[in-house]
Motif scaffolding. Sequence first.
Motif, PDB file in Angstrom:
ATOM      1  N   PRO A   5      -6.735 -18.831  21.100  1.00  0.00           N
ATOM      2  CA  PRO A   5      -7.401 -18.532  19.832  1.00  0.00           C
ATOM      3  C   PRO A   5      -6.604 -17.504  19.026  1.00  0.00           C
ATOM      4  O   PRO A   5      -6.027 -16.570  19.574  1.00  0.00           O
ATOM      5  CB  PRO A   5      -8.749 -17.959  20.278  1.00  0.00           C
ATOM      6  N   ILE A   6      -6.593 -17.709  17.710  1.00  0.00           N
ATOM      7  CA  ILE A   6      -5.917 -16.779  16.806  1.00  0.00           C
ATOM      8  C   ILE A   6      -6.544 -16.921  15.425  1.00  0.00           C
ATOM      9  O   ILE A   6      -6.977 -18.012  15.041  1.00  0.00           O
ATOM     10  CB  ILE A   6      -4.390 -17.045  16.760  1.00  0.00           C
ATOM     11  N   SER A   7      -6.618 -15.828  14.704  1.00  0.00           N
ATOM     12  CA  SER A   7      -7.152 -15.880  13.344  1.00  0.00           C
ATOM     13  C   SER A   7      -6.078 -16.390  12.394  1.00  0.00           C
ATOM     14  O   SER A   7      -4.886 -16.403  12.721  1.00  0.00           O
ATOM     15  CB  SER A   7      -7.617 -14.489  12.900  1.00  0.00           C
ATOM     16  N   VAL A   8      -6.494 -16.801  11.207  1.00  0.00           N
ATOM     17  CA  VAL A   8      -5.551 -17.247  10.177  1.00  0.00           C
ATOM     18  C   VAL A   8      -4.552 -16.127   9.902  1.00  0.00           C
ATOM     19  O   VAL A   8      -3.338 -16.351   9.811  1.00  0.00           O
ATOM     20  CB  VAL A   8      -6.305 -17.646   8.888  1.00  0.00           C
ATOM     21  N   GLN A   9      -5.060 -14.889   9.795  1.00  0.00           N
ATOM     22  CA  GLN A   9      -4.205 -13.738   9.518  1.00  0.00           C
ATOM     23  C   GLN A   9      -3.245 -13.469  10.673  1.00  0.00           C
ATOM     24  O   GLN A   9      -2.099 -13.098  10.465  1.00  0.00           O
ATOM     25  CB  GLN A   9      -5.060 -12.489   9.245  1.00  0.00           C
ATOM     26  N   GLY A  10      -3.722 -13.658  11.902  1.00  0.00           N
ATOM     27  CA  GLY A  10      -2.867 -13.474  13.075  1.00  0.00           C
ATOM     28  C   GLY A  10      -1.741 -14.492  13.117  1.00  0.00           C
ATOM     29  O   GLY A  10      -0.604 -14.162  13.451  1.00  0.00           O
ATOM     30  N   PHE A  71      -1.832 -22.677  19.495  1.00  0.00           N
ATOM     31  CA  PHE A  71      -2.803 -21.860  18.773  1.00  0.00           C
ATOM     32  C   PHE A  71      -3.966 -22.699  18.252  1.00  0.00           C
ATOM     33  O   PHE A  71      -3.772 -23.768  17.676  1.00  0.00           O
ATOM     34  CB  PHE A  71      -2.150 -21.125  17.603  1.00  0.00           C
ATOM     35  N   ASN A  72      -5.158 -22.191  18.455  1.00  0.00           N
ATOM     36  CA  ASN A  72      -6.381 -22.731  17.863  1.00  0.00           C
ATOM     37  C   ASN A  72      -6.743 -21.763  16.746  1.00  0.00           C
ATOM     38  O   ASN A  72      -7.283 -20.688  16.997  1.00  0.00           O
ATOM     39  CB  ASN A  72      -7.488 -22.815  18.915  1.00  0.00           C
ATOM     40  N   VAL A  73      -6.409 -22.115  15.504  1.00  0.00           N
ATOM     41  CA  VAL A  73      -6.554 -21.208  14.373  1.00  0.00           C
ATOM     42  C   VAL A  73      -7.998 -21.188  13.895  1.00  0.00           C
ATOM     43  O   VAL A  73      -8.599 -22.241  13.637  1.00  0.00           O
ATOM     44  CB  VAL A  73      -5.609 -21.613  13.221  1.00  0.00           C
ATOM     45  N   ILE A  74      -8.550 -19.969  13.780  1.00  0.00           N
ATOM     46  CA  ILE A  74      -9.945 -19.788  13.401  1.00  0.00           C
ATOM     47  C   ILE A  74      -9.999 -18.907  12.161  1.00  0.00           C
ATOM     48  O   ILE A  74      -9.412 -17.820  12.126  1.00  0.00           O
ATOM     49  CB  ILE A  74     -10.736 -19.137  14.560  1.00  0.00           C
ATOM     50  N   ASP A  75     -10.718 -19.385  11.148  1.00  0.00           N
ATOM     51  CA  ASP A  75     -10.874 -18.638   9.896  1.00  0.00           C
ATOM     52  C   ASP A  75     -12.021 -17.642  10.066  1.00  0.00           C
ATOM     53  O   ASP A  75     -13.185 -18.042  10.194  1.00  0.00           O
ATOM     54  CB  ASP A  75     -11.154 -19.612   8.753  1.00  0.00           C
ATOM     55  N   PRO A 108      -5.278 -13.000  22.074  1.00  0.00           N
ATOM     56  CA  PRO A 108      -4.369 -12.120  22.808  1.00  0.00           C
ATOM     57  C   PRO A 108      -3.147 -11.688  21.987  1.00  0.00           C
ATOM     58  O   PRO A 108      -2.613 -10.606  22.203  1.00  0.00           O
ATOM     59  CB  PRO A 108      -3.958 -12.936  24.028  1.00  0.00           C
ATOM     60  N   ASP A 109      -2.744 -12.503  21.019  1.00  0.00           N
ATOM     61  CA  ASP A 109      -1.578 -12.160  20.204  1.00  0.00           C
ATOM     62  C   ASP A 109      -1.921 -11.163  19.099  1.00  0.00           C
ATOM     63  O   ASP A 109      -1.040 -10.703  18.391  1.00  0.00           O
ATOM     64  CB  ASP A 109      -0.968 -13.431  19.597  1.00  0.00           C
ATOM     65  N   GLU A 110      -3.203 -10.845  18.954  1.00  0.00           N
ATOM     66  CA  GLU A 110      -3.649  -9.928  17.903  1.00  0.00           C
ATOM     67  C   GLU A 110      -4.196  -8.614  18.462  1.00  0.00           C
ATOM     68  O   GLU A 110      -4.546  -7.726  17.699  1.00  0.00           O
ATOM     69  CB  GLU A 110      -4.746 -10.603  17.072  1.00  0.00           C
ATOM     70  N   SER A 111      -4.288  -8.509  19.768  1.00  0.00           N
ATOM     71  CA  SER A 111      -4.887  -7.330  20.397  1.00  0.00           C
ATOM     72  C   SER A 111      -4.159  -6.050  20.007  1.00  0.00           C
ATOM     73  O   SER A 111      -2.935  -6.007  19.949  1.00  0.00           O
ATOM     74  CB  SER A 111      -4.862  -7.469  21.916  1.00  0.00           C
ATOM     75  N   ASP A 112      -4.937  -5.026  19.735  1.00  0.00           N
ATOM     76  CA  ASP A 112      -4.420  -3.699  19.399  1.00  0.00           C
ATOM     77  C   ASP A 112      -5.525  -2.705  19.728  1.00  0.00           C
ATOM     78  O   ASP A 112      -6.360  -2.387  18.879  1.00  0.00           O
ATOM     79  CB  ASP A 112      -4.027  -3.634  17.922  1.00  0.00           C
ATOM     80  N   VAL A 113      -5.550  -2.250  20.965  1.00  0.00           N
ATOM     81  CA  VAL A 113      -6.626  -1.388  21.446  1.00  0.00           C
ATOM     82  C   VAL A 113      -6.752  -0.125  20.589  1.00  0.00           C
ATOM     83  O   VAL A 113      -7.862   0.343  20.334  1.00  0.00           O
ATOM     84  CB  VAL A 113      -6.424  -1.024  22.937  1.00  0.00           C
ATOM     85  N   ASP A 114      -5.631   0.390  20.092  1.00  0.00           N
ATOM     86  CA  ASP A 114      -5.681   1.589  19.258  1.00  0.00           C
ATOM     87  C   ASP A 114      -6.481   1.353  17.978  1.00  0.00           C
ATOM     88  O   ASP A 114      -7.034   2.293  17.411  1.00  0.00           O
ATOM     89  CB  ASP A 114      -4.264   2.066  18.895  1.00  0.00           C
ATOM     90  N   ARG A 115      -6.533   0.111  17.531  1.00  0.00           N
ATOM     91  CA  ARG A 115      -7.294  -0.239  16.333  1.00  0.00           C
ATOM     92  C   ARG A 115      -8.640  -0.861  16.681  1.00  0.00           C
ATOM     93  O   ARG A 115      -9.352  -1.337  15.797  1.00  0.00           O
ATOM     94  CB  ARG A 115      -6.482  -1.185  15.453  1.00  0.00           C
ATOM     95  N   GLY A 116      -8.987  -0.889  17.969  1.00  0.00           N
ATOM     96  CA  GLY A 116     -10.271  -1.437  18.393  1.00  0.00           C
ATOM     97  C   GLY A 116     -10.304  -2.953  18.426  1.00  0.00           C
ATOM     98  O   GLY A 116     -11.372  -3.555  18.380  1.00  0.00           O
TER      99      GLY A 116
END
Length: 161
Positions: A5-10, A71-75, A108-116
């Motif tokens: 899974p990944i967002s359009v922005q990701g 990638f399964n792109v999700i808006d 997983p390609d968008e994870s950023d724990v510092d940004r929550g």
Amino acid sequence: MDSIPISVQGLEKVHKELEELKKERPLVVQAIKEAREEGDLRENAGYDAAKERQGLLEAKINYLESRIPRFNVIDLDTLDGDVVTFGATVKLEDLDTGEEKTYTLLGPDESDVDRGIISVLSPVGQALLGKEEGDEVIVDAPRGKIEYEIISVTFKGSGTK
């Protein structure tokens, strides 16, 4: 072949990173060429560094290119509801400490724990999926089991990032 899974922005970010890496290729090739012209390759630190950079660059390009078809792109702007799913922003309370945390669940390609931003595939993400406000979840973490209560579930659309 599992989908990721990944967002359009990701996805846009991944494509931009791939484009930048590909632009770097000729620069690395030129650095190798210049280092070769310096002579003895056995004791040529510039050559070794350029070859190492080339290897890392090609590995990263291959990695990204192998993931994109999966990638399964999700808006994010189309998501809504009361149940924790991809794209949800979840406010949690640690039932032992009372500490509150807020996480947005993305790929997983968008994870950023510092940004929550955490992956839906992480232990916390997996524990939260399918749950609703008021539910209690137990997460197996390196420091042991952590019990959380879900305070709220919201969807902010593409404004999450």
